[in-house]
Design an enzyme around this catalytic site. Structure first.
Site, short mmCIF file in Angstrom:
data_model
loop_
_atom_site.label_atom_id
_atom_site.label_comp_id
_atom_site.label_asym_id
_atom_site.label_seq_id
_atom_site.Cartn_x
_atom_site.Cartn_y
_atom_site.Cartn_z
N GLY A 11 0.85 -1.17 -0.03
CA GLY A 11 0.20 0.05 -0.09
C GLY A 11 0.81 1.19 0.14
N ARG A 72 1.38 -5.56 -5.58
CA ARG A 72 1.56 -6.67 -4.40
C ARG A 72 1.85 -7.82 -5.40
NH1 ARG A 72 -0.42 -4.59 0.37
NH2 ARG A 72 -1.98 -2.96 0.17
N ASP A 103 4.90 -4.18 6.57
CA ASP A 103 5.59 -5.63 7.12
C ASP A 103 5.63 -6.39 6.02
OD1 ASP A 103 2.64 -5.61 6.67
OD2 ASP A 103 2.43 -6.95 8.72
N THR A 125 4.05 3.15 5.88
CA THR A 125 2.71 2.61 6.05
C THR A 125 1.83 3.60 6.98
OG1 THR A 125 1.35 0.93 6.95
CG2 THR A 125 3.44 1.15 7.68
N ASP A 127 -0.58 2.98 8.84
CA ASP A 127 -1.00 2.35 9.89
C ASP A 127 -0.23 2.38 11.27
OD1 ASP A 127 -3.06 1.52 8.37
OD2 ASP A 127 -2.66 -0.74 8.23
N ASP A 129 1.78 0.43 12.25
CA ASP A 129 1.81 -0.92 12.79
C ASP A 129 2.96 -1.65 13.14
OD1 ASP A 129 2.10 -1.53 10.24
OD2 ASP A 129 0.49 -2.58 10.00
N ARG A 171 -5.88 -1.50 9.88
CA ARG A 171 -6.52 -2.92 9.88
C ARG A 171 -6.39 -3.74 11.19
NH1 ARG A 171 -3.22 -5.61 5.32
NH2 ARG A 171 -1.58 -5.44 6.94
#
Length: 319
Positions: A11, A72, A103, A125, A127, A129, A171
């Site tokens: 992403g 991807r 990740d 990213t 996120d 995360d 997510r």
């Protein structure tokens, strides 16, 4: 080391271009030839690689997305796909690769390192995360985009005295929801890491109504999902008009914030330096405002610890 390549994978996130720019300009300054890879690992497999110069990255620091484009790659997950990528790397005499992504992209970088290709990861990213780093490239911009949307939705929510459920990205990580909930003055934040009940949310809404609040903002992380369903439930219980808004991909786009541009630039510069030090299988991060590098396997193995204190703050300030 004479030739390095840079790619973006997975992403997209704001300030990926700033990171690319830093990699290219630092590399050239250090006497390296720098190559760009189109479409992530897919481009590595198909040889979509071109030499970049300082002009290649002019006028991109303020642009969202990624000039290298991203994709991807299912093929890269296979040994055959990785062998194709390795063949291209050898033919083009690429001595090291810098991967910008999340990740999944880092797992790909780790697999490349296992094949003997010096590889460095930059966390891109929204996120936030990845546990080994305090912040990831793109998180701050996505947060500010969410805040801008929350501010606008609050205006109409107040006018109609309604409840607004706003779904932000995230997510498996609630950072974007918590940060935007605190900065946006939300009445409740729903994240994947914490259980919740609709009754708890409704209790907060009733408490706010008694204290004279004209609106209620509920922030929901996409990992929990179901903004429309939650809105219907709230309206059913409270009889207060409730609307759901899913912010979606607007959080990934747009001109990156100053903070993200600086972070991306620092990380891109560090990634090149780490490659020149002869290191491989490392990821770049930031801890206590210091740019660090860490073993990629160790970094990916660190569990993301939920910030209970920050979550409690979001609840405390909503009352």
């Amino acid at each position: 080391m004479k030739r390095i390549a840079v790619l973006t994978s997975g992403g997209d996130s704001p300030a990926m271009n700033a990171a690319i720019r830093a990699v290219v300009r630092t590399g050239i300054e250090k006497g390296l030839k720098v190559y760009g890879v189109h479409r992530g690992y897919n481009g590595l497999i198909s040889g979509e690689i071109f030499e970049m110069d300082k002009h290649s990255v002019s006028d991109i620091i303020q642009r969202g997305g990624t000039i290298l484009r991203t994709a991807r790659s299912e093929e890269f997950k296979t040994p055959e796909g990785r062998q194709k990528a390795l063949n291209v790397i050898k033919v083009l005499k690429i001595d090291g690769i810098i991967v910008i992504g999340g990740d999944g992209s880092f797992h790909g970088a780790d697999l490349l390192s296992d094949l003997g290709v010096p590889t460095i990861g930059i966390p891109g990213t929204i996120d936030n995360d990845l546990a080994y780093t305090d912040y990831t490239v793109g998180f701050d911009t996505a947060l500010n985009t969410a805040i801008d949307a929350i501010n606008k939705i609050r205006d109409t929510s107040s006018s109609h005295e309604r409840v607004s459920v706003i779904e932000v990205m995230g997510r498996n990580c609630g950072d974007l929801a918590i940060y935007s909930g605190i900065a946006g003055g939300a009445e409740y934040v729903v994240v994947p890491e914490k259980p919740f009940t609709v009754e708890d949310i409704c209790e907060n809404i009733f408490n706010g109504k008694r204290s004279g609040k004209l609106h209620n903002i509920i922030i929901l992380a996409e990992g929990v999902g179901g903004a429309q369903k939650l809105a219907r439930k709230i309206e059913e219980i409270t009889s207060i008009e409730t609307r759901a808004t899913v912010l979606g991909y607007i959080q990934r786009g747009g001109s990156p914030s100053a903070s993200d541009r600086i972070l991306a630039s620092r990380m891109g510069n560090k990634a090149v330096e780490v490659l020149l030090e002869g290191k491989s299988a490392r990821v770049i991060g930031i801890k206590n405002n210091k740019i660090i590098d860490m073993d990629i396997k160790e970094a990916l193995a660190i569990p993301k610890v939920f910030d209970e204190e920050l979550f409690d703050l979001s609840i405390s300030l909503s009352n």
